[in-house]
Write an enzyme that holds these catalytic residues in place. Structure first.
Site, PDB file in Angstrom:
ATOM      1  N   SER A  11       0.822  -1.202   0.000  1.00 23.74           N
ATOM      2  CA  SER A  11       0.000   0.000   0.000  1.00 23.74           C
ATOM      3  C   SER A  11       0.860   1.258   0.000  1.00 23.74           C
ATOM      4  CB  SER A  11      -0.921   0.013   1.230  1.00 23.74           C
ATOM      5  OG  SER A  11      -1.589   1.259   1.347  1.00 23.74           O
ATOM      6  N   ARG A  17      25.133 -30.721 -19.603  1.00 25.35           N
ATOM      7  CA  ARG A  17      24.895 -29.290 -19.632  1.00 25.35           C
ATOM      8  C   ARG A  17      25.302 -28.602 -18.337  1.00 25.35           C
ATOM      9  NH1 ARG A  17      18.853 -29.884 -22.125  1.00 25.35           N
ATOM     10  NH2 ARG A  17      19.406 -29.744 -24.340  1.00 25.35           N
ATOM     11  N   THR A  39       6.869  -4.711   6.463  1.00 19.14           N
ATOM     12  CA  THR A  39       5.705  -4.915   7.326  1.00 19.14           C
ATOM     13  C   THR A  39       6.007  -4.446   8.741  1.00 19.14           C
ATOM     14  OG1 THR A  39       5.068  -6.831   6.003  1.00 19.14           O
ATOM     15  CG2 THR A  39       4.097  -6.654   8.194  1.00 19.14           C
ATOM     16  N   ASP A  76      12.981 -15.063   2.337  1.00 21.28           N
ATOM     17  CA  ASP A  76      14.374 -14.647   2.151  1.00 21.28           C
ATOM     18  C   ASP A  76      15.254 -14.848   3.384  1.00 21.28           C
ATOM     19  OD1 ASP A  76      13.801 -13.914  -0.408  1.00 21.28           O
ATOM     20  OD2 ASP A  76      13.743 -11.761  -0.037  1.00 21.28           O
ATOM     21  N   THR A 114       8.876 -14.373   5.842  1.00 25.65           N
ATOM     22  CA  THR A 114       9.492 -14.051   4.559  1.00 25.65           C
ATOM     23  C   THR A 114      10.422 -15.185   4.168  1.00 25.65           C
ATOM     24  OG1 THR A 114      11.128 -12.632   3.457  1.00 25.65           O
ATOM     25  CG2 THR A 114      11.130 -12.613   5.855  1.00 25.65           C
ATOM     26  N   ARG A 161      16.862 -10.808  -2.975  1.00 22.63           N
ATOM     27  CA  ARG A 161      17.303  -9.503  -3.504  1.00 22.63           C
ATOM     28  C   ARG A 161      18.546  -8.990  -2.800  1.00 22.63           C
ATOM     29  NH1 ARG A 161      12.347  -5.794  -2.705  1.00 22.63           N
ATOM     30  NH2 ARG A 161      12.171  -7.128  -0.874  1.00 22.63           N
TER      31      ARG A 161
END
Length: 323
Positions: free
Chosen positions: A73, A162, A105, A127, A125, A171
């Site tokens: 928001s 491969r 948050t 992460d 989270t 991030r």
């Protein structure tokens, strides 16, 4: 009857439902009314409240995502938006608020606390980027999702000789890449915290090729900046320098989904229960977490100020084990 509100905000994480369940049932056990706030702070400003009872959280402990939904928001980031939120909570009769999410948050909860709303934060989270706690809700499940994907990718990678680059979320924090890469036997791990050059990755690949291994897995965190242009740039470099057959797999939001692991369900249940107990004790402006296998609580300002330390020892060990 006093009322407690609960919301989930930011990115969803497996185990959030287990935390919601724990908050609702603990609060009702102690005689409190509970309101679920749908779509996070945005839903708070839009007055999207639903009164919850014991049945509201039945059969959700095993479900991923969040039954309360989540969003971000821009309005809540303004002083006017937060003042509006406080008035809405007062109108509904909500005196205390439990928020589940990450640092964004928690910062929102901190602002509400400064305006007189009793708040407790629960870390949710994938992460694992909140330094004050050893684990956040959702991290263990997401890590196991990645490991499962790596195992499947390795099957096809070995069949075609491969190199597969697996891009994972993260991030600013490389915990998902590090521990999934370690558990998945990745030949190279690229994280935001460590500056690694393409030349080093090429050298490691050639070393494994000399001993007869023709396929490799490279786990790369989306926020790693040491490799220019991320996975695409790394693929181009490996193709040019090593003449390798390279494929990229971006796991994306599959990492957020799925049934939470037993660890995440138990952690979420403990943290949800603790959050309500703190509110009953009259405490506010705090967050709960786990440290050295003990459930803890800490001032929200202090928690947000703790510096995240990367596990360099495990990173170096992963390099040794992948020779």
């Amino acid at each position: 009857m006093k009322a407690i509100g609960i919301l989930t905000s930011g990115g969803d994480a497996p185990g959030m439902n287990a935390a919601i369940r724990a908050v609702v049932r603990t609060a009702i056990y102690y005689g409190y009314k509970v309101y679920g706030i749908e779509k996070g702070y945005k839903g708070l400003l839009n007055e999207e409240f639903v009164e919850m009872d014991l049945s509201s959280v039945g059969d959700i402990i095993q479900r991923g995502g969040t039954i309360l939904k989540s969003s971000r928001s821009d309005e809540f980031r303004t002083e006017e938006g937060r003042a509006k939120a406080v008035k809405i909570l007062e109108k509904i009769g909500i005196e205390s608020l439990v928020v589940i999410g990450g640092d964004g948050t928690f910062n929102g909860a901190k602002k509400l606390c400064e305006l007189g709303v009793s708040t407790i934060g629960i870390p949710g989270t994938i992460d694992n980027d909140l330094a004050y706690t050893d684990y956040t809700i959702g991290f263990d499940t997401a890590m196991n999702t990645i490991i499962d994907a790596i195992s499947k990718i390795r099957d096809t990678s070995s069949s075609h000789d491969r190199v597969n680059i697996v891009e994972v979320m993260g991030r600013h924090c490389g915990d998902l890449a590090l521990y999934a890469g370690l558990a998945g036997g990745a030949e190279s791990i690229v994280v935001p915290e460590i500056d690694i050059k393409t030349e080093e990755i090429v050298k490691r690949l050639k070393t494994t090729q000399k001993r007869g291994k023709k396929h490799s897995i490279i786990v790369l965190a989306e926020g790693a900046t040491s490799i220019e242009n991320g996975a695409i740039g790394l693929k181009a470099a490996l193709t040019d320098e090593d003449k390798a057959d390279v494929r990229i797999t971006v796991l994306g939001h599959v990492q957020r989904g799925g049934a939470p692991s037993a660890f995440d369900r138990i952690l979420a249940s403990k943290l949800g229960n603790k959050a309500v107990e703190l509110l009953i004790e009259g405490k506010s402006g705090r967050v709960v977490g786990i440290k050295n296998n003990e459930i803890i609580d800490m001032d929200i300002d202090e928690a947000l100020a703790v510096e995240k330390k990367f596990d360099e020892e495990s990173y170096e060990m992963a390099k040794v084990l992948s020779i």
